[in-house]
Scaffold this motif. Structure first.
Motif, mmCIF file in Angstrom:
data_model
loop_
_atom_site.group_PDB
_atom_site.id
_atom_site.type_symbol
_atom_site.label_atom_id
_atom_site.label_comp_id
_atom_site.label_asym_id
_atom_site.label_seq_id
_atom_site.Cartn_x
_atom_site.Cartn_y
_atom_site.Cartn_z
ATOM 1 N N VAL A 40 0.204 4.583 4.281
ATOM 2 C CA VAL A 40 0.625 3.744 3.151
ATOM 3 C C VAL A 40 0.177 2.299 3.346
ATOM 4 N N ALA A 41 0.297 1.779 4.583
ATOM 5 C CA ALA A 41 -0.122 0.401 4.858
ATOM 6 C C ALA A 41 -1.625 0.233 4.624
ATOM 7 N N CYS A 42 -2.410 1.204 5.041
ATOM 8 C CA CYS A 42 -3.854 1.131 4.825
ATOM 9 C C CYS A 42 -4.189 1.271 3.341
ATOM 10 N N GLU A 43 -3.497 2.185 2.690
ATOM 11 C CA GLU A 43 -3.713 2.416 1.256
ATOM 12 C C GLU A 43 -3.458 1.144 0.442
ATOM 13 N N ALA A 44 -2.483 0.350 0.878
ATOM 14 C CA ALA A 44 -2.102 -0.857 0.151
ATOM 15 C C ALA A 44 -3.207 -1.918 0.136
ATOM 16 N N VAL A 45 -4.078 -1.882 1.131
ATOM 17 C CA VAL A 45 -5.126 -2.907 1.190
ATOM 18 C C VAL A 45 -6.509 -2.371 0.807
ATOM 19 N N MET A 46 -6.581 -1.110 0.457
ATOM 20 C CA MET A 46 -7.856 -0.495 0.073
ATOM 21 C C MET A 46 -7.986 -0.460 -1.445
ATOM 22 N N PRO A 47 -9.215 -0.482 -1.954
ATOM 23 C CA PRO A 47 -9.390 -0.331 -3.399
ATOM 24 C C PRO A 47 -8.875 1.036 -3.848
ATOM 25 N N ALA A 48 -8.300 1.094 -5.017
ATOM 26 C CA ALA A 48 -7.699 2.325 -5.527
ATOM 27 C C ALA A 48 -8.720 3.464 -5.637
ATOM 28 N N LEU A 50 -11.124 4.159 -3.612
ATOM 29 C CA LEU A 50 -11.599 4.637 -2.312
ATOM 30 C C LEU A 50 -10.749 5.817 -1.834
ATOM 31 N N PRO A 51 -11.346 6.980 -1.575
ATOM 32 C CA PRO A 51 -10.565 8.145 -1.134
ATOM 33 C C PRO A 51 -10.025 7.932 0.288
ATOM 34 N N TYR A 52 -8.871 8.508 0.544
ATOM 35 C CA TYR A 52 -8.218 8.380 1.852
ATOM 36 C C TYR A 52 -9.129 8.846 2.984
ATOM 37 N N ALA A 53 -9.927 9.866 2.745
ATOM 38 C CA ALA A 53 -10.805 10.400 3.798
ATOM 39 C C ALA A 53 -11.713 9.321 4.380
#
Length: 185
Positions: A40-48, A50-53
């Protein structure tokens, strides 16, 4: 359930088996290290878009760094883990053991159908491939436990197997100081 002060308790099970729910219930007594927090912390700073993989390696490094810091801190610790990676338990046991602490395993054995129902209930899914990998790993672990008992998990000071009913009834965990040994003189 009661564990020695400073113990590292690893809660394992299939995605959707109730690990996070159980750990939330217990979180008042010790820090919880959950890989989802790093995700979740990484997801918060990544562009929407961009896939989690793509950023999964960064999330995993972040999780392992936090885990390492918490294990080395010396206090009681609750760890959320899929349970299919024996190397992770061995590493945790080795790291905790270097500080005189024990590793304990709580394994949620609720079955694939129950775990999939848990995923549906929370509306968060592990992919079929990931779920199958975890299922195979946990099946090996449960099979080894049924053949060899707790000795199958040499890195753990204790192993507790919980089904759905016992998972719901187990509402608290405590970490108790070890008795002080007196000098026999």
């Amino acid at each position: 359930m009661s564990y020695p002060e400073g113990a590292v308790v690893v809660v394992s099970g299939l995605p959707g088996s109730g690990k996070s729910t159980l750990l939330r219930r217990w979180s008042g007594v010790a820090p919880v290290v959950d890989p989802r927090a790093s995700h979740v912390a990484c997801e918060a700073v990544m562009p929407a878009w961009l896939p989690y993989a793509v950023y999964r390696p960064w999330a995993r490094i972040r999780h392992f760094r936090r885990l390492r810091v918490e294990v080395r801190s010396g206090g009681a610790l609750l760890v959320h883990d899929c349970g299919s990676r024996a190397w992770m338990r061995r590493w945790l046991s080795w790291t905790a053991g270097r500080r005189g602490r024990e590793l304990h395993l709580v394994l949620l054995d609720v079955g694939a159908a129950e775990a999939l129902a848990g995923q549906r209930a929370r509306a968060r899914w592990a992919s079929r491939r990931v779920f199958a990998r975890h299922h195979r790993g946990l099946a090996r672990l449960v099979g080894a436990l049924s053949l060899h008992g707790p000795a199958a998990v040499r890195e753990a000071a204790s192993v507790v197997l919980l089904d759905r009913v016992s998972r719901e009834r187990l509402t608290t965990v405590e970490f108790t100081p070890r008795p002080v040994e007196r000098d026999p003189r």
